[in-house]
Motif scaffolding. Structure first.
Motif, PDB file in Angstrom:
ATOM      1  N   THR A  34     -13.116 -20.207 -42.706  1.00 24.94           N
ATOM      2  CA  THR A  34     -13.348 -21.368 -43.686  1.00 24.94           C
ATOM      3  C   THR A  34     -11.988 -21.806 -44.430  1.00 24.94           C
ATOM      4  O   THR A  34     -11.151 -20.748 -45.097  1.00 24.94           O
ATOM      5  N   ILE A  35     -11.477 -22.963 -44.156  1.00 25.49           N
ATOM      6  CA  ILE A  35     -10.120 -23.480 -44.358  1.00 25.49           C
ATOM      7  C   ILE A  35     -10.266 -24.589 -44.998  1.00 25.49           C
ATOM      8  O   ILE A  35     -11.422 -25.537 -44.854  1.00 25.49           O
ATOM      9  N   GLN A  36      -9.357 -25.191 -45.778  1.00 27.16           N
ATOM     10  CA  GLN A  36      -9.080 -26.558 -45.946  1.00 27.16           C
ATOM     11  C   GLN A  36      -7.909 -27.393 -45.479  1.00 27.16           C
ATOM     12  O   GLN A  36      -7.042 -26.569 -45.084  1.00 27.16           O
ATOM     13  N   ARG A  83      -9.576 -26.852 -53.148  1.00 27.39           N
ATOM     14  CA  ARG A  83      -7.993 -26.839 -53.303  1.00 27.39           C
ATOM     15  C   ARG A  83      -7.444 -25.359 -53.145  1.00 27.39           C
ATOM     16  O   ARG A  83      -6.356 -25.420 -52.585  1.00 27.39           O
ATOM     17  N   ASP A  84      -8.064 -24.534 -53.556  1.00 27.27           N
ATOM     18  CA  ASP A  84      -7.473 -23.151 -53.185  1.00 27.27           C
ATOM     19  C   ASP A  84      -7.825 -22.491 -52.014  1.00 27.27           C
ATOM     20  O   ASP A  84      -7.515 -21.251 -51.926  1.00 27.27           O
ATOM     21  N   LEU A  85      -8.728 -22.890 -51.371  1.00 31.07           N
ATOM     22  CA  LEU A  85      -8.977 -22.263 -49.774  1.00 31.07           C
ATOM     23  C   LEU A  85      -7.760 -22.192 -49.107  1.00 31.07           C
ATOM     24  O   LEU A  85      -6.786 -22.960 -49.272  1.00 31.07           O
ATOM     25  N   PRO A  86      -7.472 -21.034 -48.285  1.00 38.97           N
ATOM     26  CA  PRO A  86      -6.402 -21.071 -47.495  1.00 38.97           C
ATOM     27  C   PRO A  86      -6.384 -22.200 -46.498  1.00 38.97           C
ATOM     28  O   PRO A  86      -7.544 -22.896 -46.060  1.00 38.97           O
ATOM     29  N   VAL A 102     -11.967 -13.683 -53.945  1.00 34.16           N
ATOM     30  CA  VAL A 102     -12.986 -13.667 -53.140  1.00 34.16           C
ATOM     31  C   VAL A 102     -14.276 -14.421 -53.086  1.00 34.16           C
ATOM     32  O   VAL A 102     -14.882 -14.326 -54.264  1.00 34.16           O
ATOM     33  N   HIS A 103     -14.510 -15.375 -52.286  1.00 43.08           N
ATOM     34  CA  HIS A 103     -15.615 -16.443 -52.439  1.00 43.08           C
ATOM     35  C   HIS A 103     -16.626 -16.189 -51.288  1.00 43.08           C
ATOM     36  O   HIS A 103     -16.393 -15.928 -50.324  1.00 43.08           O
ATOM     37  N   ARG A 104     -18.025 -16.051 -51.639  1.00 42.66           N
ATOM     38  CA  ARG A 104     -19.108 -15.829 -50.638  1.00 42.66           C
ATOM     39  C   ARG A 104     -19.978 -17.198 -50.750  1.00 42.66           C
ATOM     40  O   ARG A 104     -20.730 -17.173 -49.737  1.00 42.66           O
ATOM     41  N   GLU A 105     -19.575 -18.135 -51.253  1.00 47.30           N
ATOM     42  CA  GLU A 105     -20.099 -19.316 -51.157  1.00 47.30           C
ATOM     43  C   GLU A 105     -19.077 -20.379 -51.995  1.00 47.30           C
ATOM     44  O   GLU A 105     -18.109 -20.212 -52.446  1.00 47.30           O
ATOM     45  N   ILE A 106     -19.114 -21.618 -51.360  1.00 48.72           N
ATOM     46  CA  ILE A 106     -18.202 -22.843 -51.569  1.00 48.72           C
ATOM     47  C   ILE A 106     -19.232 -24.063 -52.430  1.00 48.72           C
ATOM     48  O   ILE A 106     -20.211 -24.308 -52.015  1.00 48.72           O
ATOM     49  N   VAL A 145     -14.536 -15.509 -48.109  1.00 49.32           N
ATOM     50  CA  VAL A 145     -13.052 -16.025 -47.634  1.00 49.32           C
ATOM     51  C   VAL A 145     -12.175 -15.913 -49.230  1.00 49.32           C
ATOM     52  O   VAL A 145     -12.782 -15.978 -50.146  1.00 49.32           O
ATOM     53  N   THR A 146     -10.936 -15.462 -48.989  1.00 52.13           N
ATOM     54  CA  THR A 146     -10.193 -15.035 -49.999  1.00 52.13           C
ATOM     55  C   THR A 146      -9.191 -16.213 -50.242  1.00 52.13           C
ATOM     56  O   THR A 146      -8.417 -16.766 -49.353  1.00 52.13           O
TER      57      THR A 146
END
Length: 522
Positions: free
Chosen positions: A82-84, A45-48, A392-396, A385-386
């Motif tokens: 990495t996007i949504q 949900r919060d991914l760019p 900042v996320h290094r994993e999803i 990804v921020t």
């Protein structure tokens, strides 16, 4: 008494229909709530990512109306790797499954592993050596058709390369896949019953509509007729009937040989599956059902037809724009002393190999593919990804049932991997050491993602590469190739496979108009 009974039956029927309608309405209201909840509770949900352009279809209209570069040129540049994005319905697998049945493309989990294990030997290097004879036969038939067109038109002829390549690869997969002659390169090819059924069925199965989206997620609605459903059923009936005939012919041939596997000479893919299934040394639990075997027929066609014809068409397109590349390739090919080199001979030609690899990197026939998580998992990110909150996320975290789209071309064209010339068509890159970062790409072939990787990697990648090499060897050796329209008039569109189209003529389908003339021997 009779009137009361009839009235009672009518009332019961009305009650049943009202109950059914109410149930459908409730489910129709329930489904959007579930989808909205999943979206709200999604780990993505919060991914760019890009804003939705449609409340129902999300970003699908933008994806459908733009060229395929939207993922790796526009969105990746704006939002990162990495996007949504929002596509609320995933219809491709279910829709194609209506046509193919439980083939390798459709089945999942243990059944996919089981089918893949049985089918894999059919694509071994030993099998491909036998197929190469058919590859050359049909490539030369296409070459001769183009040569005769030059004789009719004068020194130069215009051909729709995509259409002709599609016919050639259909003939090849018919012969090598299930010992069937489509005669697509012949004038009578358009009247071929199976050819027509496959064409009608494929277009009906992949024609996008809102109702098709609803049916893909509401199984209870699938009994209601939709546009194209009658065509699809008729096409499927024809395909099943012809498939059964081919299956019985293969079985009869094996029975005639007394079940002696070593004496059965048929080498097409269907016959190999039947031979494996009828081998008395294999238990029944290790055999595929007739339904599963038949499902491979349309699966073979889609996997070994559109992808190869489109890939070769893009190769000819690239050569038409790069005269120096075309001349260098032709010089290498004309130095080969035979018109029928072996598979090993073809694979030893360095510049042919480089052109094929660069085509499949730069113009991947399938620019993206989708996956559905079968369990909760954690996906590590090569590039952090921020999110929208600055975290900042290094994993999803991925939840069971979530859809993930893999941008194949995004990897194949990433400057971070390939260097600043990643967006240039440059076969020479394959003749020197590749960037170190490319070695981390987990593809099954060529340090790229074109054929994917892992347990769902393309099972027939060797088949596709060899057929492309045979086609280029035969055609580029014989003809000089130029684009018949301005470069800017050629655009790409994807319906499972990426094809060239002419701008302003989208409704006419994929096209690649080329000007061809005889190439002189150097």
């Amino acid at each position: 008494m009779y009137g009361k009974t009839a009235g009672l039956k009518i009332n019961r029927f009305r009650i049943f229909m009202l109950s059914l309608i109410h149930s459908l309405l409730l489910y129709a209201l329930y489904l959007p709530l579930v989808l909205l909840y999943k979206q709200y509770n999604s780990s993505f949900r919060d991914l760019p990512g890009p804003p939705s352009t449609s409340w129902l279809r999300g970003n699908f209209p933008e994806m459908q109306e733009s060229e395929n570069t939207i993922f790796y040129k526009k969105w990746a540049n704006e939002y990162g790797p990495t996007i949504q994005f929002k596509v609320f319905f995933n219809i491709t697998q279910w829709s194609l499954g209506r046509l193919t049945g439980p083939g390798l493309f459709y089945v999942q989990g243990d059944k996919h592993k089981f089918q893949r294990k049985i089918i894999s030997p059919a694509f071994s290097p030993g099998q491909l050596r036998g197929f190469s004879e058919t590859f050359f036969e049909k490539a030369e038939e296409l070459r001769d058709i183009w040569a005769s067109q030059i004789e009719v038109d004068g020194n130069v002829a215009q051909v729709d390369a995509l259409s002709w390549l599609s016919k050639m690869t259909l003939d090849v997969i018919g012969r090598t896949g299930f010992h069937y002659d489509f005669h697509a390169l012949s004038p009578e090819g358009d009247a071929n019953e199976l050819n027509k059924a496959l064409s009608i069925g494929f277009h009906a199965a992949t024609r996008f509509s809102i109702w098709l989206m609803i049916q893909s997620v509401l199984p209870v609605t699938r009994w209601i007729p939709s546009s194209g459903s009658a065509q699809l059923r008729k096409a499927k009936k024809t395909m099943d009937r012809i498939g059964q005939e081919l299956l019985q012919e293969s079985k009869a041939q094996l029975m005639t040989s007394g079940r002696k596997v070593d004496t059965w000479r048929s080498k097409d893919l269907l016959s190999l599956l039947v031979r494996s299934n009828m081998n008395t040394d294999i238990s029944y639990r290790q055999r595929m059902s007739d339904e599963d075997v038949l499902a491979q027929v349309p699966t073979f066609v889609f996997a070994g037809h559109d992808t190869i014809s489109s890939g070769t068409a893009w190769s000819l397109y690239a050569l038409s724009l790069h005269d120096t590349v075309q001349d260098r390739l032709r010089k290498e090919l004309q130095c080969v002393p035979t018109e029928h080199p072996t598979m090993e001979d073809l694979n030893s030609l360095p510049y042919l190999d480089a052109v094929v690899k660069e085509t499949l990197r730069f113009h991947s026939p399938a620019p993206e593919t989708a996956r559905v998580a079968v369990k909760d998992d954690i996906l590590p990110l090569n590039t952090p990804v921020t999110d929208k909150n600055g975290i900042v996320h290094r994993e999803i975290r991925i939840k069971k049932g979530q859809h993930v789209l893999l941008a194949i071309s995004g990897v194949n064209l990433a400057k971070e991997l390939w260097g600043e010339d990643a967006m240039d068509f440059k076969p020479e890159r394959w003749l020197s050491k590749l960037p170190e970062a490319v070695n981390s790409i987990p593809g099954v072939w060529g340090n790229m993602m074109t054929f994917l990787g892992g347990p769902h990697g393309c099972i027939g990648y060797r088949y596709a590469v060899l057929e492309m090499k045979v086609l280029l060897f035969t055609l580029v050796r014989a003809f000089k190739i130029k684009l018949a329209v301005p470069k800017e008039n050629i655009i790409n569109r994807t319906s499972i496979v990426q094809r060239p189209y002419i701008k302003g003529e989208i409704e006419a389908g994929g096209q690649l108009p080329l000007l061809i003339s005889h190439a002189l021997r150097e």
